[in-house]
Design an enzyme around this catalytic site. Sequence first.
Site, PDB file in Angstrom:
ATOM      1  N   SER A  96       0.793  -1.231   0.000  1.00 25.80           N
ATOM      2  CA  SER A  96       0.000   0.000   0.000  1.00 25.80           C
ATOM      3  C   SER A  96       0.827   1.284   0.000  1.00 25.80           C
ATOM      4  O   SER A  96       0.342   2.312  -0.443  1.00 25.80           O
ATOM      5  CB  SER A  96      -0.967   0.017   1.178  1.00 25.80           C
ATOM      6  OG  SER A  96      -0.284   0.184   2.388  1.00 25.80           O
ATOM      7  N   LYS A 102       0.199   4.411   6.709  1.00 32.32           N
ATOM      8  CA  LYS A 102      -0.446   5.219   5.672  1.00 32.32           C
ATOM      9  C   LYS A 102       0.017   6.668   5.782  1.00 32.32           C
ATOM     10  O   LYS A 102       0.559   7.095   6.786  1.00 32.32           O
ATOM     11  CB  LYS A 102      -1.975   5.191   5.807  1.00 32.32           C
ATOM     12  CG  LYS A 102      -2.606   3.831   5.857  1.00 32.32           C
ATOM     13  CD  LYS A 102      -2.546   3.102   4.548  1.00 32.32           C
ATOM     14  CE  LYS A 102      -3.201   1.726   4.691  1.00 32.32           C
ATOM     15  NZ  LYS A 102      -2.909   0.867   3.589  1.00 32.32           N
TER      16      LYS A 102
END
Length: 172
Positions: free
Chosen positions: A40, A83
């Site tokens: 990610s 993230k």
Amino acid sequence: MFRRVLGKTLGFVGYTVQYGCIAHCAFEYIGEFVVCSGPSMEPTIVNHDIVFSERMSRHLCKIEKGDIVIAKSPFDPNMNICKRVIGLEGDKVCTSAPSDVFKSHTYVPKGHVWLEGDNLRNSTDSRSYGPIPYALIRGRVCLKLWPLHSFGTLSESPTRRTVKTQSDSDSD
């Protein structure tokens, strides 16, 4: 003889507890080493990269847009996610599905942040689960340690996402 062995054992246990408390406080309030997994955050962080996540920014409310954070997963509290912060409370975020077909605007509510992976096509993030509470943030990634050839501070988002604050969007 028994008294001497007992004294040494209790001394060893005492030192172990003391050093354990020091280690716990260091990892809880200063920072920790994190081995990242998953696609990610590619290309910024790839599978098996080791980063240092400092915890002071979280406690001092100094998390900013563009920072990469380690947070508790909103789906599984036993799992952490890595993230990038795209929006803070009050920000208007242009969101889209991973397919980039549907776009909408979302305001980040008070006490929450909007997180997205740098690899937008292969990231489960706030586009899937919405804004996450600030309290789930465990630390801010400030340094990549491994592999050695990429040692150093982390670069800006390769997608160069921009976020409008609520006051900016009022002038639209």
